[in-house]
Design an enzyme around this catalytic site. Structure first.
Site, PDB file in Angstrom:
ATOM      1  CB  CYS A  99       2.312   5.181   6.271  1.00  0.00           C
ATOM      2  SG  CYS A  99       0.962   5.980   5.391  1.00  0.00           S
ATOM      3  CG  ASP A 100       5.818   1.639  10.823  1.00  0.00           C
ATOM      4  OD1 ASP A 100       6.840   2.347  10.766  1.00  0.00           O
ATOM      5  OD2 ASP A 100       5.847   0.442  11.164  1.00  0.00           O
ATOM      6  CB  SER A 101       5.235  -1.234   6.085  1.00  0.00           C
ATOM      7  OG  SER A 101       4.363  -0.395   5.370  1.00  0.00           O
TER       8      SER A 101
END
Length: 242
Positions: A99-101
């Site tokens: 995941c990355d934001s």
């Protein structure tokens, strides 16, 4: 260059290895999974995120300038790199989730500030305004075929609009002084000390902490796994007696 930890993925509170392996050190993501009763272990990876994004932008600019990656595409790229890095480090048999934001404001991507000066400047730019938080998710099905593994590798992005309070300079300086915003996307955490500074969220609320549970459910379904199959058995067992 990718730097990976030497310790294997473990979940000491369980007597068996969970199927889901989270390629992230984010306390918010782990807490989100725990609150949903989803068993998981973690294997954080340390990537040169700036280098990965710079290379992607350069390739696009050289070949097709109109295809320079958007913020939503960039978080998906980083999520993919994290998932594949963790997959290569693990012993196999997992469904790996990377995941990355990033926060997008006026077309500008706002990642981790890293310094107090940058965090303060970004909060002064964000206050009283609305940005879009993008959270990329990437799955690698590294299970053996006999266990139902598909070998699939794919991703999707969840986004939501976030409206920030019109903070004064004293509030911004006090928040930055806590150190909390320095290492998180957009320089804020809604599940932390910045919670009072978020006026409104429109869209998937889980995307704000970097892991969308509805999206995860849909992605798991694509490889034949029901999210309920990952629930902690201790939490779903009926109470003894009666």
């Amino acid at each position: 260059m990718t730097t990976l930890p030497t310790a294997p993925p473990t979940a000491p509170e369980l007597d068996h290895e969970p199927l889901l392996l989270l390629a992230s050190a984010s306390a918010g993501r782990r807490a989100t999974l725990r609150a949903a009763g989803i068993e998981h272990s973690t294997l954080p990876v340390d990537l040169d995120e700036d280098g990965i994004l710079a290379a992607a932008r350069e390739r696009a600019a050289a070949g097709a300038p109109e295809e320079v990656p958007t913020a939503a595409e960039e978080v998906l790229l980083l999520a993919r790199e994290k998932a594949h890095a963790a997959t290569s480090r693990s012993e196999g048999g997992y469904v790996v989730l990377g995941c990355d934001s990033m926060l997008e404001l006026d077309g500008e991507v706002i990642g981790k500030p890293h310094t107090a000066e940058r965090a303060a400047a970004r909060w002064r730019a964000m206050r009283g305004r609305t940005g879009v938080l993008h959270s990329g998710h990437w799955i690698v099905d590294d299970r053996d075929a006999v266990d139902g593994g598909t070998g699939a590798t794919f991703g999707a992005t969840a986004s939501c609009e976030i409206t920030f309070a019109a903070l004064d300079d004293e509030e911004i300086d006090a928040y930055v002084a806590t150190g909390e915003p320095l290492g998180v996307a957009g320089g804020f955490t809604i599940d932390g000390m910045a919670g009072p500074f978020i006026e409104r969220i429109e869209g998937d609320p889980h995307a704000v902490v970097g892991l969308s549970l509805p999206l995860l459910r849909r992605m798991l379904a694509e490889i034949g796994i029901g999210v309920h199959e990952l629930w902690d058995e201790a939490r779903t067992a009926p109470p003894a007696g009666g």
